[in-house]
Design a protein around this motif. Structure first.
Motif, mmCIF file in Angstrom:
data_model
loop_
_atom_site.group_PDB
_atom_site.id
_atom_site.type_symbol
_atom_site.label_atom_id
_atom_site.label_comp_id
_atom_site.label_asym_id
_atom_site.label_seq_id
_atom_site.Cartn_x
_atom_site.Cartn_y
_atom_site.Cartn_z
ATOM 1 N N ALA A 97 -8.443 -11.572 -4.035
ATOM 2 C CA ALA A 97 -7.594 -10.588 -3.345
ATOM 3 C C ALA A 97 -7.242 -11.088 -1.947
ATOM 4 O O ALA A 97 -6.098 -10.966 -1.501
ATOM 5 C CB ALA A 97 -8.306 -9.242 -3.289
ATOM 6 N N GLN A 111 -2.148 -11.423 -7.028
ATOM 7 C CA GLN A 111 -1.717 -10.053 -7.372
ATOM 8 C C GLN A 111 -2.334 -9.552 -8.673
ATOM 9 O O GLN A 111 -2.500 -8.356 -8.857
ATOM 10 C CB GLN A 111 -0.189 -9.985 -7.503
ATOM 11 C CG GLN A 111 0.543 -10.171 -6.179
ATOM 12 C CD GLN A 111 1.127 -11.568 -6.042
ATOM 13 O OE1 GLN A 111 0.549 -12.534 -6.545
ATOM 14 N NE2 GLN A 111 2.249 -11.684 -5.357
ATOM 15 N N ARG A 162 -11.173 -3.704 -15.259
ATOM 16 C CA ARG A 162 -10.373 -2.670 -14.583
ATOM 17 C C ARG A 162 -11.059 -2.220 -13.296
ATOM 18 O O ARG A 162 -10.424 -2.045 -12.253
ATOM 19 C CB ARG A 162 -10.163 -1.489 -15.537
ATOM 20 C CG ARG A 162 -9.273 -0.392 -15.040
ATOM 21 C CD ARG A 162 -7.792 -0.768 -15.041
ATOM 22 N NE ARG A 162 -7.276 -1.101 -13.744
ATOM 23 C CZ ARG A 162 -6.042 -1.567 -13.514
ATOM 24 N NH1 ARG A 162 -5.200 -1.785 -14.509
ATOM 25 N NH2 ARG A 162 -5.645 -1.848 -12.314
ATOM 26 N N ASP A 170 -9.446 -2.588 -9.624
ATOM 27 C CA ASP A 170 -9.152 -1.389 -8.820
ATOM 28 C C ASP A 170 -9.803 -1.472 -7.449
ATOM 29 O O ASP A 170 -9.224 -1.066 -6.449
ATOM 30 C CB ASP A 170 -9.633 -0.124 -9.548
ATOM 31 C CG ASP A 170 -8.710 0.214 -10.719
ATOM 32 O OD1 ASP A 170 -7.606 -0.370 -10.785
ATOM 33 O OD2 ASP A 170 -9.105 1.029 -11.574
ATOM 34 N N ARG A 171 -11.018 -1.992 -7.427
ATOM 35 C CA ARG A 171 -11.745 -2.089 -6.167
ATOM 36 C C ARG A 171 -10.974 -2.921 -5.135
ATOM 37 O O ARG A 171 -11.026 -2.648 -3.941
ATOM 38 C CB ARG A 171 -13.114 -2.707 -6.467
ATOM 39 C CG ARG A 171 -13.951 -2.910 -5.284
ATOM 40 C CD ARG A 171 -15.431 -2.649 -5.557
ATOM 41 N NE ARG A 171 -16.137 -2.882 -4.307
ATOM 42 C CZ ARG A 171 -17.145 -3.688 -4.160
ATOM 43 N NH1 ARG A 171 -17.652 -4.288 -5.223
ATOM 44 N NH2 ARG A 171 -17.681 -3.863 -2.980
ATOM 45 N N TYR A 172 -10.244 -3.938 -5.619
ATOM 46 C CA TYR A 172 -9.512 -4.826 -4.701
ATOM 47 C C TYR A 172 -8.000 -4.643 -4.828
ATOM 48 O O TYR A 172 -7.238 -5.489 -4.386
ATOM 49 C CB TYR A 172 -9.913 -6.292 -4.944
ATOM 50 C CG TYR A 172 -11.367 -6.499 -4.609
ATOM 51 C CD1 TYR A 172 -11.767 -6.665 -3.282
ATOM 52 C CD2 TYR A 172 -12.344 -6.467 -5.593
ATOM 53 C CE1 TYR A 172 -13.107 -6.814 -2.959
ATOM 54 C CE2 TYR A 172 -13.687 -6.617 -5.277
ATOM 55 C CZ TYR A 172 -14.059 -6.787 -3.959
ATOM 56 O OH TYR A 172 -15.386 -6.932 -3.640
ATOM 57 N N ARG A 173 -7.571 -3.587 -5.433
ATOM 58 C CA ARG A 173 -6.149 -3.242 -5.605
ATOM 59 C C ARG A 173 -5.378 -4.382 -6.268
ATOM 60 O O ARG A 173 -4.316 -4.801 -5.809
ATOM 61 C CB ARG A 173 -5.540 -2.844 -4.263
ATOM 62 C CG ARG A 173 -6.370 -1.739 -3.630
ATOM 63 C CD ARG A 173 -5.893 -1.335 -2.291
ATOM 64 N NE ARG A 173 -4.667 -0.574 -2.393
ATOM 65 C CZ ARG A 173 -3.942 -0.227 -1.346
ATOM 66 N NH1 ARG A 173 -4.313 -0.575 -0.142
ATOM 67 N NH2 ARG A 173 -2.860 0.474 -1.509
ATOM 68 N N LEU A 174 -5.971 -4.913 -7.323
ATOM 69 C CA LEU A 174 -5.306 -5.965 -8.100
ATOM 70 C C LEU A 174 -4.777 -5.360 -9.407
ATOM 71 O O LEU A 174 -5.277 -4.326 -9.861
ATOM 72 C CB LEU A 174 -6.307 -7.074 -8.437
ATOM 73 C CG LEU A 174 -6.875 -7.857 -7.244
ATOM 74 C CD1 LEU A 174 -8.119 -8.641 -7.658
ATOM 75 C CD2 LEU A 174 -5.813 -8.809 -6.703
ATOM 76 N N LYS A 175 -3.785 -6.008 -9.995
ATOM 77 C CA LYS A 175 -3.312 -5.620 -11.332
ATOM 78 C C LYS A 175 -4.148 -6.400 -12.352
ATOM 79 O O LYS A 175 -4.733 -7.429 -12.006
ATOM 80 C CB LYS A 175 -1.840 -5.996 -11.529
ATOM 81 C CG LYS A 175 -0.931 -5.524 -10.428
ATOM 82 C CD LYS A 175 -0.677 -4.059 -10.518
ATOM 83 C CE LYS A 175 -0.181 -3.532 -9.203
ATOM 84 N NZ LYS A 175 -0.754 -2.238 -8.871
ATOM 85 N N ASP A 194 -2.287 -3.857 -17.002
ATOM 86 C CA ASP A 194 -0.944 -3.637 -16.461
ATOM 87 C C ASP A 194 0.041 -4.528 -17.208
ATOM 88 O O ASP A 194 1.208 -4.210 -17.345
ATOM 89 C CB ASP A 194 -0.920 -4.001 -14.969
ATOM 90 C CG ASP A 194 -1.837 -3.096 -14.181
ATOM 91 O OD1 ASP A 194 -1.467 -1.927 -13.993
ATOM 92 O OD2 ASP A 194 -2.948 -3.544 -13.794
#
Ligand code: PEP
Ligand code: MN
Length: 328
Positions: free
Chosen positions: A112, A117, A145, A149-154, A173
């Motif tokens: 991240a 991304q 997942r 989510d923890r690092y705002r990645l897809k 995603d």
């Protein structure tokens, strides 16, 4: 497109004019006339321009076998990330296989920070040997997942069989269709019906036309978008795992205006070639890279020899400065 030469026209002069415009043509004879069939991988030229060539009688347009692929927008959105020829190149990275929540916790943070991304990782692994690690399955999807989510990645991950499609579509995603499954039309259909974007890897011996047609299957059956992934084709040379086909990358991006991601990890099968191959991929028109990265490649349950360390990924990104890749 089929171009018919006038009765008294000079076919050689017409052919020269067509070739000079970037068209690949095949000469045909029929009905006492000479025709030129324009191959689908030719440059895009308006039929009006061709009718104006001295010696051309008529131009008939042939329907494309993959109209939905042709009509894809030049930039595709996946969970808010833009992918395509007019967008900044995208970076998808992570381990070959999802091994444990700890493995992901250790890798997702540096990824991240480097501007990756999409977090990649297989929960269901297509392995050549039935004795090799096959993936942790559904529980690995949940780990993936949560780490993303923890690092705002897809999340990009593979659906290998119809019975896993629901579970994969729930967390991904972008749904990966593996090289071995590009020709599995029933699977393409069941993945497509989920209405998500797909990352369609090229089959190990698939022609570019078969690859585009597999993309057409996905769009016809409901996929939101198709991103093509060149990961190398089989060759005679054992020096590398596969042969990355940069010509196909240029063809799909330049002629067909498709988003193409290059996976040099499976292409080369060795980490020392990832940097030069990544550079070449972007120069050939790739819209991004898919890279295997592992915090401890020597302990990886699959594909360790081709995995970069996070520090090596950082080095690759800085060498690609100016490309817009990651945080370069
Ligand atoms: C992978 O991405 O880990 C993978 C199995 O890829 P491919 O389908 O290209 O072999
Ligand atoms: Mn792999």
């Amino acid at each position: 497109m089929i171009i018919t030469v006038k009765q008294n026209g000079d076919p050689q002069a017409v052919e020269r004019e067509l070739v000079a415009r970037g068209l690949w043509v095949q000469k045909l004879e029929g009905g006492g006339r000479i025709h030129f069939l324009v191959e689908s991988h030719s440059r895009e030229v308006a039929s009006d321009e061709l009718v104006g060539i001295d010696g051309v009688d008529s131009v008939a347009t042939k329907k494309s076998p993959h109209p939905r692929v042709d009509a894809q927008p030049r930039v595709i959105q996946v969970g808010g990330v833009q992918i395509g020829e007019a967008a900044k190149p995208v970076l998808m990275a992570g381990p070959c296989s999802v091994e444990s929540p700890e493995q992901l916790a250790e890798i997702a943070d540096p990824l991240a920070k480097l501007g990756v991304q999409f977090l990649r990782g297989g929960a269901f692994k297509p392995r050549s040997s039935p004795y090799s690690f096959q993936g942790h399955g559904a529980k690995a999807l949940a780990w993936l997942r949560a780490a993303a989510d923890r690092y705002r990645l897809k999340v990009v991950t593979e659906a290998m069989a119809a019975e896993h499609v629901d579970a994969v579509a729930e967390v991904a995603d972008l749904i990966q269709i593996g090289s071995r499954n590009m020709h599995n039309y029933a699977l393409l259909r069941s993945i497509a019906t989920k209405g998500k974007p797909v990352l369609l890897k090229r089959g190990i011996a698939a022609t570019t036309e078969e690859w585009l047609l597999a993309g057409e299957y996905c769009l016809l059956h409901g996929a939101a978008a198709v991103i093509f992934c060149e990961r190398g084709i089989r060759s005679f040379d054992p020096a590398m795992r596969n042969l990355l086909d940069f010509g196909a990358v240029a063809l799909l991006s330049t002629v067909y205006h498709q988003p193409v991601i290059v996976d040099p990890s499976h292409g080369a099968g060795r980490r020392d070639l990832i940097i030069p191959l990544s550079r070449t991929a972007l120069a050939a028109g790739a819209s991004g890279l898919l890279l295997e990265v592992h915090a401890h490649p020597g302990e990886a349950l699959s594909d360790g020899p081709q995995a970069l360390l996070p520090t090596e990924l950082a080095q690759s990104i800085s060498l690609l400065k100016g490309s817009g890749l990651g945080n370069a």
